[in-house]
Design a protein around this motif. Structure first.
Motif, PDB file in Angstrom:
ATOM      1  N   LYS A 149       0.866  -1.182   0.000  1.00 35.50           N
ATOM      2  CA  LYS A 149       0.000   0.000   0.000  1.00 35.50           C
ATOM      3  C   LYS A 149       0.899   1.227   0.000  1.00 35.50           C
ATOM      4  O   LYS A 149       1.501   1.549   1.024  1.00 35.50           O
ATOM      5  N   ASN A 150       1.017   1.867  -1.152  1.00 38.30           N
ATOM      6  CA  ASN A 150       1.843   3.070  -1.283  1.00 38.30           C
ATOM      7  C   ASN A 150       3.243   2.858  -0.721  1.00 38.30           C
ATOM      8  O   ASN A 150       3.720   3.632   0.098  1.00 38.30           O
ATOM      9  N   SER A 151       3.892   1.785  -1.132  1.00 41.70           N
ATOM     10  CA  SER A 151       5.258   1.411  -0.746  1.00 41.70           C
ATOM     11  C   SER A 151       5.395   0.950   0.700  1.00 41.70           C
ATOM     12  O   SER A 151       6.500   0.752   1.186  1.00 41.70           O
ATOM     13  N   LYS A 152       4.306   0.765   1.410  1.00 37.55           N
ATOM     14  CA  LYS A 152       4.339   0.161   2.742  1.00 37.55           C
ATOM     15  C   LYS A 152       3.909  -1.297   2.553  1.00 37.55           C
ATOM     16  O   LYS A 152       2.749  -1.587   2.311  1.00 37.55           O
ATOM     17  N   VAL A 153       4.887  -2.190   2.648  1.00 42.91           N
ATOM     18  CA  VAL A 153       4.656  -3.600   2.353  1.00 42.91           C
ATOM     19  C   VAL A 153       4.402  -4.382   3.632  1.00 42.91           C
ATOM     20  O   VAL A 153       5.152  -4.267   4.599  1.00 42.91           O
ATOM     21  N   THR A 154       3.348  -5.196   3.610  1.00 39.88           N
ATOM     22  CA  THR A 154       3.064  -6.110   4.710  1.00 39.88           C
ATOM     23  C   THR A 154       3.126  -7.518   4.147  1.00 39.88           C
ATOM     24  O   THR A 154       2.438  -7.836   3.181  1.00 39.88           O
ATOM     25  N   ASP A 155       3.973  -8.355   4.739  1.00 39.31           N
ATOM     26  CA  ASP A 155       4.141  -9.735   4.301  1.00 39.31           C
ATOM     27  C   ASP A 155       3.428 -10.675   5.261  1.00 39.31           C
ATOM     28  O   ASP A 155       3.520 -10.510   6.474  1.00 39.31           O
ATOM     29  N   PHE A 156       2.751 -11.669   4.700  1.00 37.95           N
ATOM     30  CA  PHE A 156       2.077 -12.703   5.480  1.00 37.95           C
ATOM     31  C   PHE A 156       2.637 -14.044   5.021  1.00 37.95           C
ATOM     32  O   PHE A 156       2.703 -14.308   3.823  1.00 37.95           O
ATOM     33  N   ALA A 157       3.033 -14.896   5.954  1.00 32.13           N
ATOM     34  CA  ALA A 157       3.627 -16.189   5.598  1.00 32.13           C
ATOM     35  C   ALA A 157       3.054 -17.284   6.479  1.00 32.13           C
ATOM     36  O   ALA A 157       2.948 -17.122   7.682  1.00 32.13           O
ATOM     37  N   GLU A 158       2.700 -18.408   5.857  1.00 24.96           N
ATOM     38  CA  GLU A 158       2.192 -19.543   6.626  1.00 24.96           C
ATOM     39  C   GLU A 158       3.323 -20.270   7.346  1.00 24.96           C
ATOM     40  O   GLU A 158       3.247 -20.488   8.546  1.00 24.96           O
ATOM     41  N   LYS A 159       4.327 -20.683   6.608  1.00 17.90           N
ATOM     42  CA  LYS A 159       5.380 -21.534   7.166  1.00 17.90           C
ATOM     43  C   LYS A 159       6.755 -20.917   6.974  1.00 17.90           C
ATOM     44  O   LYS A 159       7.743 -21.621   6.911  1.00 17.90           O
ATOM     45  N   GLY A 160       6.829 -19.624   6.864  1.00 18.49           N
ATOM     46  CA  GLY A 160       8.094 -18.949   6.606  1.00 18.49           C
ATOM     47  C   GLY A 160       8.109 -18.341   5.220  1.00 18.49           C
ATOM     48  O   GLY A 160       7.291 -18.674   4.365  1.00 18.49           O
ATOM     49  N   LYS A 161       9.050 -17.440   5.013  1.00 20.19           N
ATOM     50  CA  LYS A 161       9.146 -16.718   3.752  1.00 20.19           C
ATOM     51  C   LYS A 161       9.663 -17.630   2.649  1.00 20.19           C
ATOM     52  O   LYS A 161      10.650 -18.327   2.811  1.00 20.19           O
ATOM     53  N   ILE A 162       8.992 -17.592   1.505  1.00 25.79           N
ATOM     54  CA  ILE A 162       9.374 -18.369   0.338  1.00 25.79           C
ATOM     55  C   ILE A 162      10.456 -17.603  -0.418  1.00 25.79           C
ATOM     56  O   ILE A 162      10.314 -16.410  -0.680  1.00 25.79           O
ATOM     57  N   THR A 163      11.537 -18.284  -0.757  1.00 26.11           N
ATOM     58  CA  THR A 163      12.590 -17.679  -1.561  1.00 26.11           C
ATOM     59  C   THR A 163      12.137 -17.682  -3.014  1.00 26.11           C
ATOM     60  O   THR A 163      11.833 -18.730  -3.573  1.00 26.11           O
ATOM     61  N   VAL A 164      12.091 -16.491  -3.605  1.00 21.44           N
ATOM     62  CA  VAL A 164      11.602 -16.331  -4.968  1.00 21.44           C
ATOM     63  C   VAL A 164      12.784 -15.994  -5.875  1.00 21.44           C
ATOM     64  O   VAL A 164      13.557 -15.085  -5.580  1.00 21.44           O
ATOM     65  N   THR A 165      12.910 -16.722  -6.970  1.00 18.46           N
ATOM     66  CA  THR A 165      14.006 -16.465  -7.909  1.00 18.46           C
ATOM     67  C   THR A 165      13.764 -15.171  -8.677  1.00 18.46           C
ATOM     68  O   THR A 165      12.629 -14.711  -8.820  1.00 18.46           O
ATOM     69  N   ASP A 166      14.852 -14.593  -9.193  1.00 19.43           N
ATOM     70  CA  ASP A 166      14.731 -13.393 -10.015  1.00 19.43           C
ATOM     71  C   ASP A 166      13.911 -13.679 -11.266  1.00 19.43           C
ATOM     72  O   ASP A 166      13.167 -12.815 -11.728  1.00 19.43           O
ATOM     73  N   ALA A 167      14.042 -14.892 -11.798  1.00 18.29           N
ATOM     74  CA  ALA A 167      13.284 -15.279 -12.986  1.00 18.29           C
ATOM     75  C   ALA A 167      11.778 -15.218 -12.716  1.00 18.29           C
ATOM     76  O   ALA A 167      11.008 -14.708 -13.533  1.00 18.29           O
ATOM     77  N   LEU A 168      11.353 -15.697 -11.547  1.00 19.32           N
ATOM     78  CA  LEU A 168       9.928 -15.656 -11.208  1.00 19.32           C
ATOM     79  C   LEU A 168       9.481 -14.234 -10.918  1.00 19.32           C
ATOM     80  O   LEU A 168       8.388 -13.827 -11.306  1.00 19.32           O
ATOM     81  N   LYS A 169      10.318 -13.456 -10.255  1.00 17.18           N
ATOM     82  CA  LYS A 169       9.970 -12.051  -9.976  1.00 17.18           C
ATOM     83  C   LYS A 169       9.712 -11.278 -11.262  1.00 17.18           C
ATOM     84  O   LYS A 169       8.843 -10.416 -11.299  1.00 17.18           O
ATOM     85  N   SER A 170      10.474 -11.591 -12.296  1.00 13.47           N
ATOM     86  CA  SER A 170      10.351 -10.843 -13.552  1.00 13.47           C
ATOM     87  C   SER A 170       9.195 -11.314 -14.439  1.00 13.47           C
ATOM     88  O   SER A 170       8.884 -10.668 -15.420  1.00 13.47           O
ATOM     89  N   LYS A 171       8.601 -12.442 -14.109  1.00 12.36           N
ATOM     90  CA  LYS A 171       7.478 -12.961 -14.924  1.00 12.36           C
ATOM     91  C   LYS A 171       6.220 -12.172 -14.675  1.00 12.36           C
ATOM     92  O   LYS A 171       5.954 -11.675 -13.646  1.00 12.36           O
TER      93      LYS A 171
END
Length: 171
Positions: A149-171
């Motif tokens: 929300k306007n550059s204020k990011v809130t993260d929600f995780a069930e079992k911990g943060k998922i590591t996301v590859t740069d390839a997936l981020k760019s898709k």
């Protein structure tokens, strides 16, 4: 004139009744893969201001609702109408759920990289102002939601943060 109004109202009511559908749960088998989800401290996304981890019971139906629909748009498959998916996300994001769904207008297709799936949606005419990213680790049945929300990011995780590859981020 009265007949035209009465006829119009009857057509509207008929349209409303016909458009209602009964939800059908999706059946699937549970994955037994054991790739670990990794917590990271660095991020290329907007600065994080809040993080929430919730213990949410897993549901195998969520796996198929996402993994069987790669390349499709969440709106086209009525993803948020899938009861098991909606309940799981609702438990994860809590009071943010209604606003998140309301602003999931402009969306991208479901994409994946190595068993991690990404869904993205944002507010129409204000995409950078309100954006939601969902990541699903199918191997560990782990769901993450990130609301910006306007550059204020809130993260929600069930079992911990998922590591996301740069390839997936760019898709």
């Amino acid at each position: 004139m009265k007949q035209v109004i009465t006829g119009s109202i009857a057509l509207l009511l008929l349209g409303a009744v016909v458009s209602c559908k009964k939800e059908t749960p999706i059946q699937s088998s549970v994955s037994t893969d054991t790739l670990a989800t990794v917590m990271t401290n660095d991020s290329t996304v907007a600065p994080k201001t809040d993080s929430v981890t919730a213990a949410v019971p897993s549901t195998a139906a969520t796996i198929e609702a996402i993994t069987k629909n790669e390349g499709k748009y969440p709106h086209d498959i009525k993803l948020f109408e899938d009861k098991s998916f909606a309940e799981r996300v609702k438990k994860l994001v809590g009071k943010e759920y209604d606003e998140m769904v309301k602003n999931f207008d402009v969306e991208g297709p479901i994409v994946s990289d190595n068993g991690i799936y990404k869904l993205h949606g944002c507010k129409q005419h204000d995409c950078p102002g309100y954006a939601t990213y969902m990541y699903y680790d199918s191997k560990n049945d782990n769901l993450n939601v990130s609301i910006d929300k306007n550059s204020k990011v809130t993260d929600f995780a069930e079992k911990g943060k998922i590591t996301v590859t740069d390839a997936l981020k760019s898709k």
